[in-house]
Structure formats: structure tokens, C-alpha cells
Design a protein around this motif. Sequence first.
Motif, PDB file in Angstrom:
ATOM      1  N   ASP A 191       0.792  -1.228   0.000  1.00 56.88           N
ATOM      2  CA  ASP A 191       0.000   0.000   0.000  1.00 56.88           C
ATOM      3  C   ASP A 191       0.824   1.278   0.000  1.00 56.88           C
ATOM      4  OD1 ASP A 191      -2.383  -1.407   0.005  1.00 56.88           O
ATOM      5  OD2 ASP A 191      -2.494  -1.474   2.184  1.00 56.88           O
ATOM      6  N   PHE A 192       2.096   1.217   0.337  1.00 55.06           N
ATOM      7  CA  PHE A 192       2.926   2.404   0.463  1.00 55.06           C
ATOM      8  C   PHE A 192       4.098   2.310  -0.504  1.00 55.06           C
ATOM      9  CE2 PHE A 192       0.691   1.703   4.376  1.00 55.06           C
ATOM     10  CZ  PHE A 192       0.202   2.961   4.690  1.00 55.06           C
ATOM     11  N   SER A 193       4.380   3.400  -1.195  1.00 54.81           N
ATOM     12  CA  SER A 193       5.493   3.380  -2.149  1.00 54.81           C
ATOM     13  C   SER A 193       6.098   4.766  -2.291  1.00 54.81           C
ATOM     14  CB  SER A 193       5.021   2.875  -3.513  1.00 54.81           C
ATOM     15  OG  SER A 193       4.122   3.793  -4.095  1.00 54.81           O
ATOM     16  N   CYS A 194       7.310   4.786  -2.783  1.00 56.76           N
ATOM     17  CA  CYS A 194       7.975   6.048  -3.115  1.00 56.76           C
ATOM     18  C   CYS A 194       9.094   5.760  -4.109  1.00 56.76           C
ATOM     19  CB  CYS A 194       8.497   6.760  -1.880  1.00 56.76           C
ATOM     20  SG  CYS A 194       9.859   5.956  -1.066  1.00 56.76           S
ATOM     21  N   ASN A 195       9.531   6.815  -4.768  1.00 55.22           N
ATOM     22  CA  ASN A 195      10.595   6.716  -5.758  1.00 55.22           C
ATOM     23  C   ASN A 195      11.718   7.674  -5.407  1.00 55.22           C
ATOM     24  OD1 ASN A 195       9.329   4.871  -7.690  1.00 55.22           O
ATOM     25  ND2 ASN A 195       7.854   6.515  -7.935  1.00 55.22           N
ATOM     26  N   LEU A 196      12.912   7.272  -5.779  1.00 53.84           N
ATOM     27  CA  LEU A 196      14.098   8.088  -5.579  1.00 53.84           C
ATOM     28  C   LEU A 196      14.895   8.044  -6.871  1.00 53.84           C
ATOM     29  CD1 LEU A 196      16.226   9.548  -3.744  1.00 53.84           C
ATOM     30  CD2 LEU A 196      17.099   7.272  -3.202  1.00 53.84           C
ATOM     31  N   GLU A 197      15.361   9.203  -7.325  1.00 54.43           N
ATOM     32  CA  GLU A 197      16.200   9.254  -8.515  1.00 54.43           C
ATOM     33  C   GLU A 197      17.399  10.144  -8.241  1.00 54.43           C
ATOM     34  OE1 GLU A 197      15.259  11.374 -12.456  1.00 54.43           O
ATOM     35  OE2 GLU A 197      14.732   9.269 -12.809  1.00 54.43           O
ATOM     36  N   VAL A 198      18.577   9.612  -8.525  1.00 54.54           N
ATOM     37  CA  VAL A 198      19.811  10.365  -8.335  1.00 54.54           C
ATOM     38  C   VAL A 198      20.500  10.455  -9.692  1.00 54.54           C
ATOM     39  CG1 VAL A 198      22.008  10.503  -7.115  1.00 54.54           C
ATOM     40  CG2 VAL A 198      20.023   9.466  -5.993  1.00 54.54           C
ATOM     41  N   ASP A 199      20.779  11.677 -10.124  1.00 53.75           N
ATOM     42  CA  ASP A 199      21.410  11.906 -11.418  1.00 53.75           C
ATOM     43  C   ASP A 199      22.918  12.044 -11.227  1.00 53.75           C
ATOM     44  OD1 ASP A 199      22.159  12.564 -13.961  1.00 53.75           O
ATOM     45  OD2 ASP A 199      20.810  14.274 -14.166  1.00 53.75           O
ATOM     46  N   TYR A 200      23.651  11.009 -11.620  1.00 54.00           N
ATOM     47  CA  TYR A 200      25.103  11.038 -11.525  1.00 54.00           C
ATOM     48  C   TYR A 200      25.733  11.596 -12.799  1.00 54.00           C
ATOM     49  CZ  TYR A 200      24.832   8.344  -7.247  1.00 54.00           C
ATOM     50  OH  TYR A 200      24.562   7.933  -5.959  1.00 54.00           O
ATOM     51  N   GLN A 201      24.948  11.801 -13.827  1.00 53.18           N
ATOM     52  CA  GLN A 201      25.391  12.326 -15.116  1.00 53.18           C
ATOM     53  C   GLN A 201      26.475  11.459 -15.749  1.00 53.18           C
ATOM     54  OE1 GLN A 201      26.342  16.423 -14.298  1.00 53.18           O
ATOM     55  NE2 GLN A 201      24.186  16.999 -14.252  1.00 53.18           N
ATOM     56  N   SER A 202      26.533  10.200 -15.333  1.00 52.55           N
ATOM     57  CA  SER A 202      27.507   9.255 -15.872  1.00 52.55           C
ATOM     58  C   SER A 202      26.982   7.843 -15.649  1.00 52.55           C
ATOM     59  CB  SER A 202      28.852   9.421 -15.164  1.00 52.55           C
ATOM     60  OG  SER A 202      29.662   8.274 -15.347  1.00 52.55           O
ATOM     61  N   GLY A 222      22.608   7.717 -16.961  1.00 53.73           N
ATOM     62  CA  GLY A 222      23.387   8.245 -15.848  1.00 53.73           C
ATOM     63  C   GLY A 222      22.607   8.463 -14.573  1.00 53.73           C
ATOM     64  N   LYS A 223      21.374   7.993 -14.539  1.00 54.32           N
ATOM     65  CA  LYS A 223      20.528   8.162 -13.355  1.00 54.32           C
ATOM     66  C   LYS A 223      20.262   6.813 -12.700  1.00 54.32           C
ATOM     67  CE  LYS A 223      18.152  12.167 -15.227  1.00 54.32           C
ATOM     68  NZ  LYS A 223      16.870  12.709 -15.663  1.00 54.32           N
ATOM     69  N   LEU A 224      20.361   6.809 -11.386  1.00 51.87           N
ATOM     70  CA  LEU A 224      19.993   5.640 -10.588  1.00 51.87           C
ATOM     71  C   LEU A 224      18.573   5.882 -10.090  1.00 51.87           C
ATOM     72  CD1 LEU A 224      20.724   2.984  -9.059  1.00 51.87           C
ATOM     73  CD2 LEU A 224      21.436   4.451  -7.161  1.00 51.87           C
ATOM     74  N   SER A 225      17.656   5.000 -10.468  1.00 45.41           N
ATOM     75  CA  SER A 225      16.260   5.112 -10.038  1.00 45.41           C
ATOM     76  C   SER A 225      15.946   3.964  -9.102  1.00 45.41           C
ATOM     77  CB  SER A 225      15.317   5.057 -11.238  1.00 45.41           C
ATOM     78  OG  SER A 225      15.582   6.128 -12.114  1.00 45.41           O
ATOM     79  N   VAL A 226      15.261   4.279  -8.012  1.00 48.46           N
ATOM     80  CA  VAL A 226      14.914   3.270  -7.017  1.00 48.46           C
ATOM     81  C   VAL A 226      13.431   3.409  -6.690  1.00 48.46           C
ATOM     82  CG1 VAL A 226      15.529   2.256  -4.797  1.00 48.46           C
ATOM     83  CG2 VAL A 226      17.219   3.609  -6.041  1.00 48.46           C
TER      84      VAL A 226
END
Length: 100
Positions: free
Chosen positions: A17-28, A59-63
Motif C-alpha cells: 500500500d505504500f510506495s515512493c521513488n528516488l532518482e539520483v542523477d550522476y550524469q555518468s 546516468g541516473k539511478l532510479s529506485v
Amino acid sequence: MATLAAGATTEAPSKWDFSCNLEVDYQSDEIARIVYAALAVDKELQPDKVKRQMSISNGKLSVHFEAVEARFLRASYSAFVDVLTLATKTIEEFGQGIAS
């Protein structure tokens, strides 16, 4: 005894029932892959309560996190961000020569 009518379906409520997203742009892609590899070895301690899916693109890590309760989501997210921060700072400090 109750039976379902032909063609009727019942949908079980989602346990996630609960979710979230995280994205970090490392540009590589190379740096994103290094961080991904470092974090992928840490599995969720309670996989029946929390799911984590990671991917890399441009170049982005998505979680993506999903959990059965908000407190499990918060704990998993918080612990993940702590380790992500450590991995990122390590690359910043010692990663000379890595493509950016």
C-alpha cells in the motif's frame, strides 16, 4: 455455500500500500553502475514487508520502494539513503579518473 457468478472476479487488495521513488542523477552511466553494484548486494531485511527495485538509465539511478506499512517504507528508505550517501561521497573523494 456461496459461489461466484460466471465471469465475476474478485481482486485481492494489494499488500504493497505504500510506495515512493528516488532518482539520483550522476550524469555518468559508469558512476551510476558503480553505485548500483555497491548497493545491490544489500538485500532488504524483511522482503515480505518491503520491496526495492533499482535501475539505471542515462546516468541516473532510479529506485522504487514498496511496503506494507509506512514505518517499513520509512526505515528502508532511510537506511538506503544512508548507504547511498556513503557510496556517493566515496566516489567523490576517491573516484578521480572515473568518467563524469
